[in-house]
Design an enzyme around this catalytic site. Structure first.
Site, PDB file in Angstrom:
ATOM      1  N   HIS A 192      -6.278 -14.651  14.766  1.00 47.63           N
ATOM      2  CA  HIS A 192      -5.402 -13.925  15.686  1.00 47.63           C
ATOM      3  C   HIS A 192      -4.713 -14.907  16.615  1.00 47.63           C
ATOM      4  O   HIS A 192      -5.351 -15.532  17.458  1.00 47.63           O
ATOM      5  CB  HIS A 192      -6.203 -12.908  16.505  1.00 47.63           C
ATOM      6  CG  HIS A 192      -6.752 -11.780  15.694  1.00 47.63           C
ATOM      7  ND1 HIS A 192      -7.870 -11.059  16.067  1.00 47.63           N
ATOM      8  CD2 HIS A 192      -6.354 -11.265  14.512  1.00 47.63           C
ATOM      9  CE1 HIS A 192      -8.117 -10.141  15.152  1.00 47.63           C
ATOM     10  NE2 HIS A 192      -7.218 -10.247  14.200  1.00 47.63           N
ATOM     11  N   GLU A 197      -1.663  -4.845   3.667  1.00 55.53           N
ATOM     12  CA  GLU A 197      -1.351  -6.063   4.434  1.00 55.53           C
ATOM     13  C   GLU A 197      -0.958  -7.212   3.522  1.00 55.53           C
ATOM     14  O   GLU A 197      -1.492  -7.370   2.422  1.00 55.53           O
ATOM     15  CB  GLU A 197      -2.588  -6.457   5.251  1.00 55.53           C
ATOM     16  CG  GLU A 197      -2.450  -7.734   6.059  1.00 55.53           C
ATOM     17  CD  GLU A 197      -3.727  -8.039   6.841  1.00 55.53           C
ATOM     18  OE1 GLU A 197      -3.633  -8.780   7.832  1.00 55.53           O
ATOM     19  OE2 GLU A 197      -4.810  -7.541   6.455  1.00 55.53           O
ATOM     20  N   ASP A 222     -10.397  -5.434   3.228  1.00 53.82           N
ATOM     21  CA  ASP A 222      -9.671  -6.471   3.970  1.00 53.82           C
ATOM     22  C   ASP A 222     -10.336  -7.814   3.697  1.00 53.82           C
ATOM     23  O   ASP A 222     -11.495  -8.030   4.057  1.00 53.82           O
ATOM     24  CB  ASP A 222      -9.718  -6.134   5.465  1.00 53.82           C
ATOM     25  CG  ASP A 222      -8.684  -6.904   6.277  1.00 53.82           C
ATOM     26  OD1 ASP A 222      -7.987  -7.752   5.692  1.00 53.82           O
ATOM     27  OD2 ASP A 222      -8.583  -6.648   7.487  1.00 53.82           O
ATOM     28  N   HIS A 252      -0.344  -9.619  13.283  1.00 52.61           N
ATOM     29  CA  HIS A 252      -0.505 -10.758  14.200  1.00 52.61           C
ATOM     30  C   HIS A 252      -0.051 -12.039  13.525  1.00 52.61           C
ATOM     31  O   HIS A 252      -0.003 -12.135  12.296  1.00 52.61           O
ATOM     32  CB  HIS A 252      -1.983 -10.901  14.591  1.00 52.61           C
ATOM     33  CG  HIS A 252      -2.908 -10.802  13.407  1.00 52.61           C
ATOM     34  ND1 HIS A 252      -3.316 -11.897  12.673  1.00 52.61           N
ATOM     35  CD2 HIS A 252      -3.484  -9.723  12.808  1.00 52.61           C
ATOM     36  CE1 HIS A 252      -4.106 -11.498  11.686  1.00 52.61           C
ATOM     37  NE2 HIS A 252      -4.223 -10.175  11.736  1.00 52.61           N
ATOM     38  N   ASP A 289      -4.469 -13.603   4.782  1.00 54.64           N
ATOM     39  CA  ASP A 289      -5.031 -12.325   5.207  1.00 54.64           C
ATOM     40  C   ASP A 289      -4.287 -11.217   4.471  1.00 54.64           C
ATOM     41  O   ASP A 289      -3.079 -11.031   4.673  1.00 54.64           O
ATOM     42  CB  ASP A 289      -4.846 -12.202   6.731  1.00 54.64           C
ATOM     43  CG  ASP A 289      -5.517 -10.969   7.315  1.00 54.64           C
ATOM     44  OD1 ASP A 289      -6.096 -10.176   6.556  1.00 54.64           O
ATOM     45  OD2 ASP A 289      -5.436 -10.794   8.553  1.00 54.64           O
ATOM     46  N   GLU A 311       0.484  -6.145   8.728  1.00 55.50           N
ATOM     47  CA  GLU A 311      -0.453  -5.105   8.304  1.00 55.50           C
ATOM     48  C   GLU A 311      -0.167  -3.823   9.074  1.00 55.50           C
ATOM     49  O   GLU A 311       0.149  -3.850  10.265  1.00 55.50           O
ATOM     50  CB  GLU A 311      -1.908  -5.531   8.513  1.00 55.50           C
ATOM     51  CG  GLU A 311      -2.310  -5.829   9.930  1.00 55.50           C
ATOM     52  CD  GLU A 311      -3.770  -6.258  10.046  1.00 55.50           C
ATOM     53  OE1 GLU A 311      -4.620  -5.722   9.302  1.00 55.50           O
ATOM     54  OE2 GLU A 311      -4.065  -7.135  10.876  1.00 55.50           O
TER      55      GLU A 311
END
Length: 522
Positions: free
Chosen positions: A311, A431, A223, A303, A234, A336
């Site tokens: 977040h 993701e 990640d 998110h 992300d 994700e």
């Protein structure tokens, strides 16, 4: 970086950034070099004209002509046009004038299809040039580092070696090593690199002294977060070195692709979770002779992402919920999904590595001196960007654990301990980051030319098209054939490094039949 469900309330923190300073040495040096070259090119006749009369008379008119040597211009260094291995060339040099590649652009559908051609929406999109430039620079950095990592991560490496190699590459490509105060706030890591093995689903990054080695039978989730001016990309992927885990990876990848495909303006988050759940639960995986249904992990969510805050306030579940919150124009989401052979529920356990300063941190009278000092360091070096203990180590912080724990207990810093399913289970994660622009959805972390795919007008593209082909086979209940095709797809995908060619079959044409079912999974 995964969000725990329910998502924590986060607010955007305004962070003062230092203005970029353009060095003048290169410009001055070039100008002087050009001037010297021009003066060296004067002709003999021109030089003679500049001999003073008094000197000519004193020498009987035989003053020697001064000849200036023609100075050869040094060839200008060409800007690099390709990336190195490991990555080290600045993304801004590979793509001058902020001409960073776009992500995959997907037109809105149904009630929002008008946005594609609406002039007002196009205008709103055009005024976001700085926003898009920052995001695309971060995304291209992420892609190049991610692709290099996928080629080089192998069993036998320590997790510390892998994490440091990824993070050092990101810092080189954005041109900010994060060692001077405030540098990591301008650009760099969007959060600590997650290297989560087997039942560990999220939030594990090696601390100092970690000697954990990646093994052949591990399933590792990688990640990675990259930011430029607080715009965080992300994106995550999973690697396994034993083909018995292929169906687990395929299930989660398909679920994430479903989430990316179905996401859009006005989509309700609870319904989106239902689509993701349906896709993932259609898979099962045989590991060491035991068949496991693939379960979506219900208490870890995607998110939305806010500037300098990984977040946000919205959660994207991997299961159907009653959440009627809608995705909105201008939102940025990390889609994700996590799948598991275990319970499909995670709990916090183990040594913590991930931390972040809360944007709405309360004002607390800190009585531990080391906590006060550390808080100042965190604000100046990371702001609200998540960090880990290795990041504190590399900027010279020592004996900070007491102060760090005090900041966590005081509610000023959020800790993110590792999230695990039951011991002995296996988890996977995929993701992507999407931008809900006014006139188009951009999958910013996905490369546009990731596969050579030919399609017909009205035909589903990419993963949507593959899903449709697979659904045709599933309806006939050809379970053994589905398994064969899935295995074939996984082997071909690995051999071609993800560069698959989809045959141009128009499924909308009446009477069309697939003679070779091997085409049904790529």
């Amino acid at each position: 970086m995964a969000a725990r469900s329910p998502a924590d309330e986060s607010k955007t923190m305004s962070v003062k950034q230092a203005d970029g300073v353009n060095g003048s040495a290169g410009a001055n040096g070039t100008a002087e070099g050009d001037a010297a070259g021009a003066s060296g090119g004067e002709s003999d006749e021109d030089a003679d004209e500049h001999v003073p009369e008094s000197i000519a008379a004193a020498t009987g008119g035989q003053a020697k002509k001064k000849k200036k040597k023609n100075k050869k211009k040094k060839p200008k260094k060409k800007s690099p046009t390709a990336q190195t291995e490991p990555p080290s060339v600045l993304i801004s040099q590979l793509f001058p004038n902020d001409s960073y590649p776009k992500g995959e652009e997907v037109s809105y559908k149904d009630d929002n299809s008008y946005r594609t051609t609406d002039e007002e929406k196009r205008h709103l999109d055009n005024i976001n040039s700085d926003f898009l430039s920052d995001y695309r620079q971060a995304a291209e950095t992420h892609r190049q580092v991610r692709q290099w990592a996928q080629k080089t991560i192998r069993p036998g490496q320590t997790l510390t070696e892998i994490a440091n190699a990824i993070e050092d590459s990101v810092r080189r490509l954005v041109g900010h090593d994060g060692l001077t105060e405030g540098d990591a706030i301008i650009a760099g890591m969007g959060f600590p690199t997650g290297l989560n093995l087997d039942e560990i689903a999220a939030h594990y990054s090696p601390n100092a002294g970690c000697k954990e080695v990646l093994r052949q039978n591990n399933v590792v989730k990688v990640d990675i977060g990259v930011h430029v001016n607080g715009r965080i990309v992300d994106s995550a992927f999973t690697m396994a070195f034993d083909p018995m885990y292929d169906n687990l990876l395929a299930a989660v990848k398909a679920a994430t692709n479903t989430g990316v495909r179905e996401a859009g303006i006005d989509v309700r988050l609870g319904e989106l979770g239902g689509y993701i759940q349906e896709t993932m639960e259609s898979y099962e995986c045989e590991i060491n002779g035991t068949t496991y249904p693939i379960k979506p992990i219900g208490n870890i969510t995607g998110h939305n992402i806010l500037p300098y805050s990984i977040h946000g306030t919205k959660s994207v579940p991997a299961v159907k919920t009653n959440d009627t919150t809608k995705m909105e124009e201008g939102d940025v989401f990390a889609i994700e999904t996590f799948g598991s052979t275990g319970n499909g529920r995670c709990h916090a356990q183990g040594e913590c590595s991930h931390y972040a300063l809360k944007s709405d941190a309360p004002k607390v009278d800190l009585r531990v001196h080391s906590a006060k000092s550390l808080l100042s360091t965190i604000k100046k070096n990371f702001g609200t960007i998540p960090f880990c203990r290795r990041y504190l180590d590399r900027i010279g912080q020592e004996k900070y654990l007491l102060g760090l724990n005090n900041l966590v207990k005081s509610g000023i810093v959020e800790d993110y301990p590792p999230l695990l399913d039951k011991k002995g289970s296996y988890t996977a994660q995929f993701e992507h980051t999407i931008l809900l622009r006014p006139n188009v959805k951009e999958v910013i972390s996905r490369e546009v030319n990731g596969s050579t795919t030919m399609t017909y007008p009205g035909e589903p593209k990419g993963t949507a098209r593959m899903d449709k082909l697979m659904n045709i086979t599933k309806k006939e209940d050809h379970t053994p054939e589905i398994q064969r095709l899935t295995d074939l797809h996984a082997v071909s995908n690995d051999a071609m490094h993800g560069q698959l060619i989809v045959p141009p079959i128009n499924l909308e044409e009446p009477g069309k039949k697939i003679l070779d079912s091997g085409t049904a999974d790529g």
